[in-house]
Scaffold this active site. Structure first.
Site, mmCIF file in Angstrom:
data_model
loop_
_atom_site.group_PDB
_atom_site.id
_atom_site.type_symbol
_atom_site.label_atom_id
_atom_site.label_comp_id
_atom_site.label_asym_id
_atom_site.label_seq_id
_atom_site.Cartn_x
_atom_site.Cartn_y
_atom_site.Cartn_z
ATOM 1 N N LYS A 13 53.433 -63.125 24.166
ATOM 2 C CA LYS A 13 52.428 -62.195 23.622
ATOM 3 C C LYS A 13 51.948 -62.665 22.246
ATOM 4 C CE LYS A 13 55.144 -58.579 23.895
ATOM 5 N NZ LYS A 13 56.339 -59.258 24.460
ATOM 6 N N ARG A 86 55.124 -49.475 24.112
ATOM 7 C CA ARG A 86 56.327 -49.959 24.782
ATOM 8 C C ARG A 86 57.041 -48.857 25.554
ATOM 9 N NH1 ARG A 86 57.403 -54.646 21.300
ATOM 10 N NH2 ARG A 86 59.234 -55.800 21.936
ATOM 11 N N ARG A 125 63.145 -69.913 20.208
ATOM 12 C CA ARG A 125 62.015 -69.534 19.339
ATOM 13 C C ARG A 125 62.393 -69.738 17.873
ATOM 14 N NH1 ARG A 125 59.067 -63.879 20.225
ATOM 15 N NH2 ARG A 125 61.187 -63.025 20.128
ATOM 16 N N ARG A 158 65.061 -65.694 14.399
ATOM 17 C CA ARG A 158 65.228 -64.255 14.214
ATOM 18 C C ARG A 158 66.613 -63.842 14.704
ATOM 19 N NH1 ARG A 158 59.892 -61.818 17.027
ATOM 20 N NH2 ARG A 158 61.448 -60.329 17.744
ATOM 21 N N ARG A 169 67.619 -56.664 24.797
ATOM 22 C CA ARG A 169 66.174 -56.430 24.742
ATOM 23 C C ARG A 169 65.561 -56.484 26.139
ATOM 24 N NH1 ARG A 169 64.226 -60.560 20.414
ATOM 25 N NH2 ARG A 169 62.220 -59.561 20.705
HETATM 26 P P1 ADP Z 1 56.596 -62.625 22.723
HETATM 27 O O1 ADP Z 1 55.706 -62.294 21.545
HETATM 28 O O2 ADP Z 1 56.049 -62.104 24.017
HETATM 29 O O3 ADP Z 1 58.020 -62.240 22.503
HETATM 30 P P2 ADP Z 1 56.284 -65.417 21.887
HETATM 31 O O4 ADP Z 1 54.825 -65.685 21.890
HETATM 32 O O5 ADP Z 1 56.932 -65.227 20.568
HETATM 33 O O6 ADP Z 1 56.609 -64.206 22.895
HETATM 34 O O7 ADP Z 1 56.992 -66.599 22.676
HETATM 35 C C1 ADP Z 1 58.428 -66.671 22.793
HETATM 36 C C2 ADP Z 1 58.873 -68.123 22.684
HETATM 37 O O8 ADP Z 1 58.515 -68.811 23.882
HETATM 38 C C3 ADP Z 1 58.238 -68.901 21.531
HETATM 39 O O9 ADP Z 1 59.178 -69.793 21.004
HETATM 40 C C4 ADP Z 1 57.061 -69.644 22.197
HETATM 41 O O10 ADP Z 1 56.791 -70.891 21.528
HETATM 42 C C5 ADP Z 1 57.589 -69.874 23.613
HETATM 43 N N1 ADP Z 1 56.537 -69.743 24.635
HETATM 44 C C6 ADP Z 1 55.460 -68.910 24.626
HETATM 45 N N2 ADP Z 1 54.722 -69.052 25.745
HETATM 46 C C7 ADP Z 1 55.357 -69.991 26.492
HETATM 47 C C8 ADP Z 1 55.075 -70.608 27.781
HETATM 48 N N3 ADP Z 1 53.995 -70.250 28.514
HETATM 49 N N4 ADP Z 1 55.941 -71.546 28.216
HETATM 50 C C9 ADP Z 1 57.021 -71.912 27.482
HETATM 51 N N5 ADP Z 1 57.343 -71.390 26.281
HETATM 52 C C10 ADP Z 1 56.521 -70.438 25.782
HETATM 53 P P1 ADP Z 2 58.968 -59.661 20.973
HETATM 54 O O1 ADP Z 2 57.747 -60.249 20.304
HETATM 55 O O2 ADP Z 2 59.998 -60.691 21.208
HETATM 56 O O3 ADP Z 2 58.643 -58.880 22.207
HETATM 57 P P2 ADP Z 2 58.839 -57.768 18.879
HETATM 58 O O4 ADP Z 2 58.678 -58.602 17.664
HETATM 59 O O5 ADP Z 2 57.620 -57.179 19.496
HETATM 60 O O6 ADP Z 2 59.596 -58.630 19.946
HETATM 61 O O7 ADP Z 2 59.846 -56.582 18.601
HETATM 62 C C1 ADP Z 2 61.041 -56.745 17.892
HETATM 63 C C2 ADP Z 2 61.766 -55.405 17.837
HETATM 64 O O8 ADP Z 2 60.978 -54.450 17.088
HETATM 65 C C3 ADP Z 2 61.996 -54.736 19.176
HETATM 66 O O9 ADP Z 2 63.185 -55.206 19.820
HETATM 67 C C4 ADP Z 2 62.108 -53.249 18.767
HETATM 68 O O10 ADP Z 2 63.370 -52.962 18.172
HETATM 69 C C5 ADP Z 2 61.069 -53.143 17.671
HETATM 70 N N1 ADP Z 2 59.744 -52.778 18.205
HETATM 71 C C6 ADP Z 2 58.606 -53.551 18.217
HETATM 72 N N2 ADP Z 2 57.598 -52.893 18.794
HETATM 73 C C7 ADP Z 2 58.079 -51.674 19.166
HETATM 74 C C8 ADP Z 2 57.517 -50.534 19.834
HETATM 75 N N3 ADP Z 2 56.243 -50.524 20.248
HETATM 76 N N4 ADP Z 2 58.334 -49.471 20.063
HETATM 77 C C9 ADP Z 2 59.602 -49.460 19.660
HETATM 78 N N5 ADP Z 2 60.211 -50.495 19.045
HETATM 79 C C10 ADP Z 2 59.454 -51.593 18.786
#
Ligand code: ADP
Ligand code: ADP
Length: 216
Positions: A13, A86, A125, A158, A169
């Site tokens: 995302k 979420r 990541r 992180r 998660r």
């Molecule tokens: P999210 O915000 O949904 O948690 P991220 O964009 O932070 O996901 O991506 C999670 C990790 O996976 C990052 O280290 C990113 O570089 C990697 N990543 C993102 N998209 C892909 C993909 N299509 N294939 C492989 N690795 C990916």
């Molecule tokens: P990722 O990009 O890997 O999906 P986020 O950075 O979005 O993770 O979220 C990190 C943490 O922040 C989550 O595990 C949760 O504890 C909190 N968080 C983020 N967005 C929300 C939301 N919309 N509702 C509740 N908790 C949230």
């Protein structure tokens, strides 16, 4: 354009949102990034969110809804919501605020990835604590190992990307967040399904081709 990006943790995302906002000039409203900034600033909200985030649980809905509605109001020209809503309660809170403002979401991009690749994506990541750029030790390497390409300095892992918290998660996602897609399907929204289990550039190309059509 006003968009929502849905998908499990590690779906890509954040990575895809950065590319979307660069191409279409919109604000990137990431609930996770906003919460991490609040924690860094040691605000009351940041302090309240801390224990939930560190354990992989969700921060309570009322805190998140107020925080994100506030951010949306500051981005009237268009935005992409990353990590919000979420829960169904968050989706309802968002819908109520949009209705009151006479606005609507143009599209919901649903990044689909099975659980198997998620653990490796998240534990690999690496994030820049200064500019928020996101890298991966295998899939998206920085030019210099461990350093942000934009000259900000050291990348960090992180705390909530450690394997134990990633498992929590993912569980939280299946128990509370996966249902949000059903909520939007029931309410007749424009859902754009994307196969996000492909390489990063391929996923971007698929998203852009759908958004170009939407943007008309
Ligand atoms: P999210 O915000 O949904 O948690 P991220 O964009 O932070 O996901 O991506 C999670 C990790 O996976 C990052 O280290 C990113 O570089 C990697 N990543 C993102 N998209 C892909 C993909 N299509 N294939 C492989 N690795 C990916
Ligand atoms: P990722 O990009 O890997 O999906 P986020 O950075 O979005 O993770 O979220 C990190 C943490 O922040 C989550 O595990 C949760 O504890 C909190 N968080 C983020 N967005 C929300 C939301 N919309 N509702 C509740 N908790 C949230």
């Amino acid at each position: 354009m006003k968009l929502i990006l849905l998908g499990p943790p590690g779906a890509g995302k954040g990575t895809q949102c950065k590319r979307i906002v660069d191409k279409y000039s919109m604000a990137h409203l990431s609930s996770g990034d906003i919460l991490r900034a609040e924690r860094k600033a040691n605000s009351e909200l940041g302090q309240k969110a801390q224990s939930y985030m560190d354990s992989g649980a969700l921060v309570p809905d009322e805190l998140i809804i107020d925080m994100m509605i506030g951010a949306i109001k500051k981005a009237p020209a268009g935005y992409v919501l990353d990590g919000f809503p979420r829960t169904i309660a968050q989706g309802e809170g968002l819908d109520a605020a949009l209705e009151k403002a006479g606005e609507k979401i143009d599209g919901i991009v649903n990044l689909q990835v099975p659980d198997e690749p998620i653990m490796a994506r998240m534990t690999g990541r690496r994030s820049c604590p200064v500019c928020g750029a996101v890298y991966h030790i295998e899939n998206l390497k920085p030019k210099v190992d461990g350093q942000c390409d934009k000259g900000c300095g050291e990348l960090v892992q992180r705390k909530d990307d450690m394997p134990e918290v990633v498992s929590c998660r993912l569980k939280t996602y299946h128990e509370q967040t996966a249902a949000v897609i059903g909520y939007y399907q029931r309410n007749d929204n424009n859902i754009i399904d994307i196969d996000a289990n492909q390489d990063i550039d391929r996923v971007t190309a698929d998203i852009f081709s759908k958004l170009d059509a939407l943007n008309g």
